[in-house]
Design a protein around this motif. Structure first.
Motif, PDB file in Angstrom:
ATOM      1  N   LEU A   9     -21.290  19.865 -76.871  1.00 29.16           N
ATOM      2  CA  LEU A   9     -21.237  21.294 -77.120  1.00 29.16           C
ATOM      3  C   LEU A   9     -22.263  22.016 -76.238  1.00 29.16           C
ATOM      4  O   LEU A   9     -21.964  23.048 -75.625  1.00 29.16           O
ATOM      5  N   ALA A  10     -23.451  21.443 -76.132  1.00 26.24           N
ATOM      6  CA  ALA A  10     -24.497  22.056 -75.311  1.00 26.24           C
ATOM      7  C   ALA A  10     -24.108  22.080 -73.835  1.00 26.24           C
ATOM      8  O   ALA A  10     -24.340  23.075 -73.131  1.00 26.24           O
ATOM      9  N   GLU A  11     -23.519  21.003 -73.342  1.00 28.23           N
ATOM     10  CA  GLU A  11     -23.108  20.942 -71.933  1.00 28.23           C
ATOM     11  C   GLU A  11     -22.027  21.979 -71.632  1.00 28.23           C
ATOM     12  O   GLU A  11     -22.090  22.680 -70.618  1.00 28.23           O
ATOM     13  N   VAL A  12     -21.037  22.052 -72.508  1.00 27.91           N
ATOM     14  CA  VAL A  12     -19.954  23.016 -72.317  1.00 27.91           C
ATOM     15  C   VAL A  12     -20.507  24.436 -72.376  1.00 27.91           C
ATOM     16  O   VAL A  12     -20.179  25.289 -71.559  1.00 27.91           O
ATOM     17  N   TRP A  13     -21.370  24.675 -73.350  1.00 30.41           N
ATOM     18  CA  TRP A  13     -21.925  26.023 -73.527  1.00 30.41           C
ATOM     19  C   TRP A  13     -22.749  26.441 -72.302  1.00 30.41           C
ATOM     20  O   TRP A  13     -22.606  27.541 -71.788  1.00 30.41           O
ATOM     21  N   ALA A  14     -23.602  25.540 -71.843  1.00 28.50           N
ATOM     22  CA  ALA A  14     -24.461  25.860 -70.695  1.00 28.50           C
ATOM     23  C   ALA A  14     -23.636  26.067 -69.431  1.00 28.50           C
ATOM     24  O   ALA A  14     -23.997  26.873 -68.572  1.00 28.50           O
ATOM     25  N   SER A  15     -22.527  25.370 -69.305  1.00 30.72           N
ATOM     26  CA  SER A  15     -21.713  25.471 -68.094  1.00 30.72           C
ATOM     27  C   SER A  15     -20.871  26.734 -68.067  1.00 30.72           C
ATOM     28  O   SER A  15     -20.667  27.311 -66.997  1.00 30.72           O
ATOM     29  N   TYR A  16     -20.414  27.177 -69.228  1.00 29.52           N
ATOM     30  CA  TYR A  16     -19.418  28.252 -69.227  1.00 29.52           C
ATOM     31  C   TYR A  16     -19.816  29.515 -69.973  1.00 29.52           C
ATOM     32  O   TYR A  16     -19.170  30.539 -69.778  1.00 29.52           O
ATOM     33  N   VAL A  17     -20.822  29.460 -70.809  1.00 29.56           N
ATOM     34  CA  VAL A  17     -21.194  30.653 -71.570  1.00 29.56           C
ATOM     35  C   VAL A  17     -22.518  31.186 -71.020  1.00 29.56           C
ATOM     36  O   VAL A  17     -22.529  32.151 -70.267  1.00 29.56           O
ATOM     37  N   ASP A  18     -23.610  30.577 -71.418  1.00 28.66           N
ATOM     38  CA  ASP A  18     -24.882  30.932 -70.788  1.00 28.66           C
ATOM     39  C   ASP A  18     -25.909  29.844 -71.072  1.00 28.66           C
ATOM     40  O   ASP A  18     -25.631  28.867 -71.750  1.00 28.66           O
ATOM     41  N   ALA A  19     -27.088  30.034 -70.496  1.00 27.65           N
ATOM     42  CA  ALA A  19     -28.134  29.012 -70.559  1.00 27.65           C
ATOM     43  C   ALA A  19     -29.029  29.150 -71.783  1.00 27.65           C
ATOM     44  O   ALA A  19     -29.978  28.374 -71.932  1.00 27.65           O
ATOM     45  N   MET A  27     -17.655  34.373 -70.604  1.00 28.22           N
ATOM     46  CA  MET A  27     -16.778  33.441 -69.901  1.00 28.22           C
ATOM     47  C   MET A  27     -15.832  34.181 -68.963  1.00 28.22           C
ATOM     48  O   MET A  27     -15.557  33.728 -67.847  1.00 28.22           O
ATOM     49  N   VAL A  28     -15.328  35.314 -69.419  1.00 26.15           N
ATOM     50  CA  VAL A  28     -14.382  36.075 -68.610  1.00 26.15           C
ATOM     51  C   VAL A  28     -15.117  36.926 -67.566  1.00 26.15           C
ATOM     52  O   VAL A  28     -14.587  37.196 -66.494  1.00 26.15           O
ATOM     53  N   GLY A  29     -16.340  37.335 -67.907  1.00 22.33           N
ATOM     54  CA  GLY A  29     -17.103  38.182 -66.994  1.00 22.33           C
ATOM     55  C   GLY A  29     -16.812  39.655 -67.198  1.00 22.33           C
ATOM     56  O   GLY A  29     -16.707  40.422 -66.234  1.00 22.33           O
ATOM     57  N   ALA A  43      -9.285  34.604 -78.087  1.00 23.39           N
ATOM     58  CA  ALA A  43      -8.498  33.442 -78.519  1.00 23.39           C
ATOM     59  C   ALA A  43      -8.413  32.402 -77.405  1.00 23.39           C
ATOM     60  O   ALA A  43      -8.545  31.192 -77.641  1.00 23.39           O
ATOM     61  N   ASP A  44      -8.198  32.849 -76.208  1.00 25.20           N
ATOM     62  CA  ASP A  44      -8.115  31.963 -75.048  1.00 25.20           C
ATOM     63  C   ASP A  44      -9.427  31.205 -74.873  1.00 25.20           C
ATOM     64  O   ASP A  44      -9.454  29.982 -74.691  1.00 25.20           O
ATOM     65  N   ALA A  45     -10.543  31.937 -74.930  1.00 21.59           N
ATOM     66  CA  ALA A  45     -11.862  31.333 -74.711  1.00 21.59           C
ATOM     67  C   ALA A  45     -12.196  30.311 -75.801  1.00 21.59           C
ATOM     68  O   ALA A  45     -12.683  29.212 -75.503  1.00 21.59           O
ATOM     69  N   VAL A  46     -11.933  30.653 -77.051  1.00 24.37           N
ATOM     70  CA  VAL A  46     -12.233  29.726 -78.147  1.00 24.37           C
ATOM     71  C   VAL A  46     -11.365  28.476 -78.019  1.00 24.37           C
ATOM     72  O   VAL A  46     -11.829  27.344 -78.207  1.00 24.37           O
ATOM     73  N   ASP A 101      -3.495  26.643 -64.750  1.00 21.06           N
ATOM     74  CA  ASP A 101      -4.123  26.370 -66.063  1.00 21.06           C
ATOM     75  C   ASP A 101      -3.497  27.346 -67.044  1.00 21.06           C
ATOM     76  O   ASP A 101      -3.275  28.514 -66.725  1.00 21.06           O
ATOM     77  N   ASP A 102      -3.182  26.859 -68.254  1.00 18.77           N
ATOM     78  CA  ASP A 102      -2.580  27.754 -69.242  1.00 18.77           C
ATOM     79  C   ASP A 102      -3.602  28.733 -69.804  1.00 18.77           C
ATOM     80  O   ASP A 102      -3.228  29.706 -70.442  1.00 18.77           O
ATOM     81  N   SER A 103      -4.883  28.486 -69.562  1.00 20.49           N
ATOM     82  CA  SER A 103      -5.940  29.389 -69.999  1.00 20.49           C
ATOM     83  C   SER A 103      -6.296  30.351 -68.871  1.00 20.49           C
ATOM     84  O   SER A 103      -6.810  29.933 -67.820  1.00 20.49           O
ATOM     85  N   ARG A 104      -6.029  31.634 -69.083  1.00 18.80           N
ATOM     86  CA  ARG A 104      -6.407  32.625 -68.077  1.00 18.80           C
ATOM     87  C   ARG A 104      -7.921  32.650 -67.923  1.00 18.80           C
ATOM     88  O   ARG A 104      -8.430  32.854 -66.821  1.00 18.80           O
ATOM     89  N   VAL A 105      -8.632  32.457 -69.019  1.00 14.10           N
ATOM     90  CA  VAL A 105     -10.101  32.404 -68.954  1.00 14.10           C
ATOM     91  C   VAL A 105     -10.537  31.288 -68.014  1.00 14.10           C
ATOM     92  O   VAL A 105     -11.414  31.478 -67.167  1.00 14.10           O
ATOM     93  N   MET A 106      -9.932  30.119 -68.131  1.00 11.32           N
ATOM     94  CA  MET A 106     -10.327  28.999 -67.269  1.00 11.32           C
ATOM     95  C   MET A 106      -9.925  29.262 -65.820  1.00 11.32           C
ATOM     96  O   MET A 106     -10.664  28.888 -64.903  1.00 11.32           O
TER      97      MET A 106
END
Lengths: 156, 121
Positions: free
Chosen positions: A17-27, A72-74, A84-87, B7-12
């Motif tokens: 969870l920490a790796e995913v979060w740091a890579s795609y959400v924030d530090a 994640m989307v910016g 929904a997509d991000a979760v 990718d099916d995720s637009r976010v990704m």
């Protein structure tokens, strides 16, 4: 018996969870914290089928989901579709990495996303979890082992 | 160059584009596909120089899309960007004709290395 079945540990889930979060959400560090209230959250789950059978889910408070999706989307504010997509993608990434820790061969389902909680199947037993706080907001990941017979028609 | 991101995720898809920019590859034209069927159609209609595809997608997954392209004679360089990075998945990907498999979560450095393998400048 459950103790004879391979399963990820709480530490594994926390690390993923920490790796995913740091890579795609924030530090911002994730610290131990409570699980999001069931009436104010977003959840997503993926199912692993095959040599290892289980579900991997994430649950975020509504505010955590909105803020994480925006990062994640910016964008300044994410739409409901983007949240929904991000979760779902968070569940996909944690789920895929849990799958890689478990025995092959297996397959990973597409994520199922819900505003609210997702009730695990009746044959599911929680074997690992990580509940953290991100900027004071609840985020958690849960791994359940599926102990019942695999459904007919289930494919790899 | 033209890069097709599936990718099916637009976010990704947006995260992949951002990571490409961070890896020094922000100057390429990007085409997006939302599943394997869409990937195959756009591979034919847009002639990308590289395909970056998720594995697990609705309608048609990435590995089936790659196999369909190869069976049709396509030699477009293809790499997976997926949450499933086990040794088994990498072997399946390589056997099907993928040049690389980038596991999520990834870094710009991982992307730079993979694109270098694919000969993308």
């Amino acid at each position: 018996m459950i103790r004879d079945v391979l399963a990820p540990t709480d530490a594994d889930v926390t690390m993923l969870l920490a790796e995913v979060w740091a890579s795609y959400v924030d530090a911002e560090p994730l610290v131990p914290g409570p699980t999001a209230a069931s009436d104010d959250c977003w959840s997503a789950t993926t199912t692993v089928s095959g040599a290892w059978r289980g579900t991997v889910s994430v649950q975020l408070s509504a505010e955590a989901a909105q803020r994480a999706a925006a990062l994640m989307v910016g964008v300044a504010a994410a739409t409901t579709v983007e949240v929904a997509d991000a979760v779902g993608e968070l569940a996909n990434m944690v789920g895929g990495n849990v799958k890689s820790l478990m025995p092959d061969p297996s397959s990973l389902s597409l994520p199922v996303v819900r505003a609210g909680t997702i009730t695990p199947p009746s044959d599911a037993i929680e074997v690992a979890a990580s509940s953290v706080s991100w900027r004071g907001l609840p985020v958690s990941a849960h791994v359940h082992l599926l102990t019942g017979p695999e459904a007919e028609g289930a494919t790899r | 160059m033209k890069i097709l991101i599936a990718d099916d995720s637009r976010v990704m898809r947006q995260i992949v584009q951002r990571t490409l920019r961070q890896a020094g590859h922000g100057h390429h034209e990007i085409v997006e596909a939302e599943n394997g069927r869409d990937l195959c159609e756009k591979a034919l209609t847009t002639s990308p120089d590289l395909i970056l595809s998720d594995w697990n997608m609705p309608e048609m997954n990435g590995i089936d899309a790659l196999q369909r392209l190869r069976e049709g004679g396509s030699t477009i360089p293809f790499g997976f960007v997926t949450s499933e990075g086990s040794a088994e998945m990498r072997q399946i990907a390589e056997t099907a004709g993928a040049l690389f498999l980038i596991a999520k979560p990834f870094t710009p450095e991982t992307f730079a290395e993979a694109l270098a393998v694919a000969g993308v400048v």
